[in-house]
Design an enzyme around this catalytic site. Structure first.
Site, mmCIF file in Angstrom:
data_model
loop_
_atom_site.group_PDB
_atom_site.id
_atom_site.type_symbol
_atom_site.label_atom_id
_atom_site.label_comp_id
_atom_site.label_asym_id
_atom_site.label_seq_id
_atom_site.Cartn_x
_atom_site.Cartn_y
_atom_site.Cartn_z
ATOM 1 N N LYS A 1 -8.197 -0.672 -9.344
ATOM 2 C CA LYS A 1 -8.859 -1.300 -8.183
ATOM 3 C C LYS A 1 -9.986 -0.426 -7.644
ATOM 4 C CE LYS A 1 -7.721 -3.041 -3.534
ATOM 5 N NZ LYS A 1 -8.235 -2.064 -2.576
ATOM 6 N N SER B 1 0.831 -1.213 0.000
ATOM 7 C CA SER B 1 0.000 0.000 0.000
ATOM 8 C C SER B 1 0.865 1.263 0.000
ATOM 9 C CB SER B 1 -0.882 -0.006 1.253
ATOM 10 O OG SER B 1 -1.431 1.269 1.488
ATOM 11 N N TYR C 1 -2.157 5.617 -4.432
ATOM 12 C CA TYR C 1 -3.215 6.611 -4.263
ATOM 13 C C TYR C 1 -2.715 7.876 -4.953
ATOM 14 C CZ TYR C 1 -5.731 4.040 -0.572
ATOM 15 O OH TYR C 1 -6.476 3.125 0.128
ATOM 16 N N THR D 1 -5.706 2.629 -7.052
ATOM 17 C CA THR D 1 -6.970 2.547 -6.314
ATOM 18 C C THR D 1 -7.835 3.757 -6.630
ATOM 19 O OG1 THR D 1 -5.949 1.248 -4.570
ATOM 20 C CG2 THR D 1 -7.993 2.379 -4.002
ATOM 21 N N HIS E 1 -13.493 -1.820 -1.470
ATOM 22 C CA HIS E 1 -12.523 -1.485 -0.430
ATOM 23 C C HIS E 1 -12.836 -2.232 0.882
ATOM 24 C CE1 HIS E 1 -9.226 1.597 -0.336
ATOM 25 N NE2 HIS E 1 -9.193 1.222 0.919
HETATM 26 C C1 LIG Z 1 -7.068 -2.380 7.374
HETATM 27 C C2 LIG Z 1 -7.250 -2.212 5.893
HETATM 28 C C3 LIG Z 1 -6.509 -1.254 5.217
HETATM 29 C C4 LIG Z 1 -6.630 -1.116 3.831
HETATM 30 N N1 LIG Z 1 -5.824 -0.231 3.166
HETATM 31 C C5 LIG Z 1 -5.880 -0.163 1.823
HETATM 32 C C6 LIG Z 1 -4.966 0.641 1.107
HETATM 33 O O1 LIG Z 1 -4.092 1.293 1.672
HETATM 34 N N2 LIG Z 1 -5.099 0.706 -0.250
HETATM 35 C C7 LIG Z 1 -6.049 -0.013 -0.921
HETATM 36 O O2 LIG Z 1 -6.128 0.078 -2.142
HETATM 37 N N3 LIG Z 1 -6.908 -0.812 -0.261
HETATM 38 C C8 LIG Z 1 -6.827 -0.918 1.084
HETATM 39 N N4 LIG Z 1 -7.682 -1.756 1.749
HETATM 40 C C9 LIG Z 1 -8.653 -2.572 0.994
HETATM 41 C C10 LIG Z 1 -8.036 -3.918 0.601
HETATM 42 O O3 LIG Z 1 -7.043 -3.752 -0.376
HETATM 43 C C11 LIG Z 1 -9.093 -4.869 0.053
HETATM 44 O O4 LIG Z 1 -9.813 -4.225 -0.963
HETATM 45 C C12 LIG Z 1 -10.062 -5.373 1.130
HETATM 46 O O5 LIG Z 1 -9.383 -5.606 2.335
HETATM 47 C C13 LIG Z 1 -10.731 -6.654 0.675
HETATM 48 O O6 LIG Z 1 -11.654 -7.094 1.620
HETATM 49 P P1 LIG Z 1 -11.336 -8.195 2.743
HETATM 50 O O7 LIG Z 1 -10.520 -7.524 3.803
HETATM 51 O O8 LIG Z 1 -12.676 -8.596 3.210
HETATM 52 O O9 LIG Z 1 -10.546 -9.315 2.091
HETATM 53 C C14 LIG Z 1 -7.567 -1.912 3.124
HETATM 54 C C15 LIG Z 1 -8.309 -2.868 3.826
HETATM 55 C C16 LIG Z 1 -8.158 -3.035 5.183
HETATM 56 C C17 LIG Z 1 -8.954 -4.095 5.899
#
Ligand SMILES: Cc1cc2nc3c(=O)[nH]c(=O)nc-3n(C[C@H](O)[C@H](O)[C@H](O)COP(=O)(O)O)c2cc1C
Length: 369
Positions: free
Chosen positions: A243, A98, A121, A147, A267
């Site tokens: 994404k 990330s 981002y 994203t 997300h």
């Molecule tokens: C704690 C956390 C932080 C996240 N941070 C980002 C991020 O920095 N960039 C991003 O594109 N998605 C981020 N996401 C989304 C994840 O990439 C992903 O889309 C999502 O976790 C998928 O769902 P799941 O946790 O149920 O597998 C984050 C998700 C979580 C749980």
């Protein structure tokens, strides 16, 4: 893993992962939609010699699963991004770093051999985003995951209540909590990586970057639109993945932009509360653009059965977020590896019980529709 992570990770960071925005309806629906999908049991079909190997944007993978970009992974466990990247590398699946990571792009590159993917981002300061892409290129990242669904932040009540920051501010409630988290504290004392590694020291004029919410609101570029994808392509000449697509019309636009893949995602239910579960949109998006572009999927995957459901519905491959984050918080690198092993085994056995021997041959005929 989730129960152990809850015991070991400070409340502020555990809650940060195990939360959705506002009422958390979309967060819950992501898991529920997958659970609702029934599988077709088939028997007497010789299911010896099974394989769940696949590809993701041309790269061979041990199973159709990648580690999703997760901000602040290095706060779930010390050096979390490095450990998760190493676990993914050893397992033979991609790791996505990330923008909001604790360990920097350079840190992760230094501690791994296989090129990883970098999630971008787009910031108001386009120069900074350009610089991130240059750093990712220099670190040999083989794909950029852009994203699109977080240019303003969905409110997560628990983060406000907990005063989420990195590093945590030494308030009394935080100190009491830390006193009960010796595993986390011990590991965290051994590392110097406790800030936003990709940002700290690279952005001028930002004093306090500890608050993710404030930082996001002031720095992320809300003017981002489809032309921004063209702008990114000018600065990034390797594989590009978009994404955060959760709508058929958006998927059609994205597929026309000459990118390598899209990720059907909301997300993890952390942005638009009330949005459809990503699994409930997946089928229509595959039908609309699946013959033009690789369609990837995330949101709610907690088992190999869930991976199977998504692939059978037509996803080329999937990403897991919280599933590996819980493993990391529970047991560090060994926990991530354990999660991957469990998912691999569940996927393999589930595929067999559906009468299939090759994951690339599965499809909607394996689902009760
Ligand atoms: C704690 C956390 C932080 C996240 N941070 C980002 C991020 O920095 N960039 C991003 O594109 N998605 C981020 N996401 C989304 C994840 O990439 C992903 O889309 C999502 O976790 C998928 O769902 P799941 O946790 O149920 O597998 C984050 C998700 C979580 C749980």
């Amino acid at each position: 893993m989730q129960a152990l992570a809850k015991r070991r990770v400070p409340k502020m960071f555990y809650d940060y992962a195990d939360t959705g925005s506002w009422t958390q309806s979309t967060y819950r629906e992501n898991e529920a939609a997958l659970q609702r999908q029934k599988l077709r049991q088939r028997v007497a079909r010789n299911i010896d010699n099974r394989s769940v190997k696949s590809t993701m944007i041309g790269r061979e993978v041990a199973m159709p699963v990648a580690l999703a970009p997760v901000g602040l992974t290095g706060m779930q466990h010390a050096d979390g991004e490095i450990l998760a990247a190493q676990a993914a590398e050893e397992f033979g699946i991609p790791f996505t770093l990330s923008t909001m990571s604790v360990c920097s792009i350079e840190d992760v590159a230094e501690h791994t051999k296989t090129p990883f993917w970098f999630q971008l981002y787009v910031m108001r300061d386009r120069g900074f985003s350009e610089n991130l892409m240059q750093r990712a290129t220099a670190a040999d990242c083989s794909a950029l995951v852009l994203t699109l669904d977080l240019q303003v932040l969905g409110q997560r009540h628990q983060d406000l209540k907990n005063g989420l920051s990195t590093p945590p501010k030494p308030q009394p409630s935080v100190l009491v909590d830390l006193a009960f988290k010796p595993f986390w504290c011990w590991n965290m004392l051994q590392t110097k990586r406790r800030e936003f590694g990709n940002i700290h020291g690279h952005v001028a004029g930002v004093d306090d970057m500890s608050s993710l919410a404030e930082w996001t609101n002031s720095q992320f570029d809300p003017t981002l639109d489809w032309s921004s994808v063209e702008w990114v392509k000018k600065h990034w000449d390797r594989k590009l993945i978009l994404k955060g697509i959760n709508d058929v019309e958006d998927a059609k636009i994205a597929a026309g932009l000459g990118v390598d893949a899209i990720v059907v995602s909301n997300h993890g239910g952390r942005q638009l509360d009330g949005a459809l579960a990503s699994y409930d949109v997946l089928g229509d998006i595959v039908d609309a653009v699946g013959d033009k572009i690789e369609v990837h999927f995330d949101g709610g995957i907690r088992s190999g059965q869930d991976v199977f459901r998504a692939v059978a519905m037509g996803a080329h491959s999937t990403y897991i977020g919280r599933a590996y984050i819980y493993g990391l918080g529970a047991m560090g690198k060994a926990g991530v590896t354990k999660v991957l092993e469990m998912i691999h085994k569940e996927l393999d056995v589930t595929m067999g019980l559906c009468g299939e021997t090759d994951i690339t041959n599965t499809g909607r005929h394996n689902l009760v529709l």
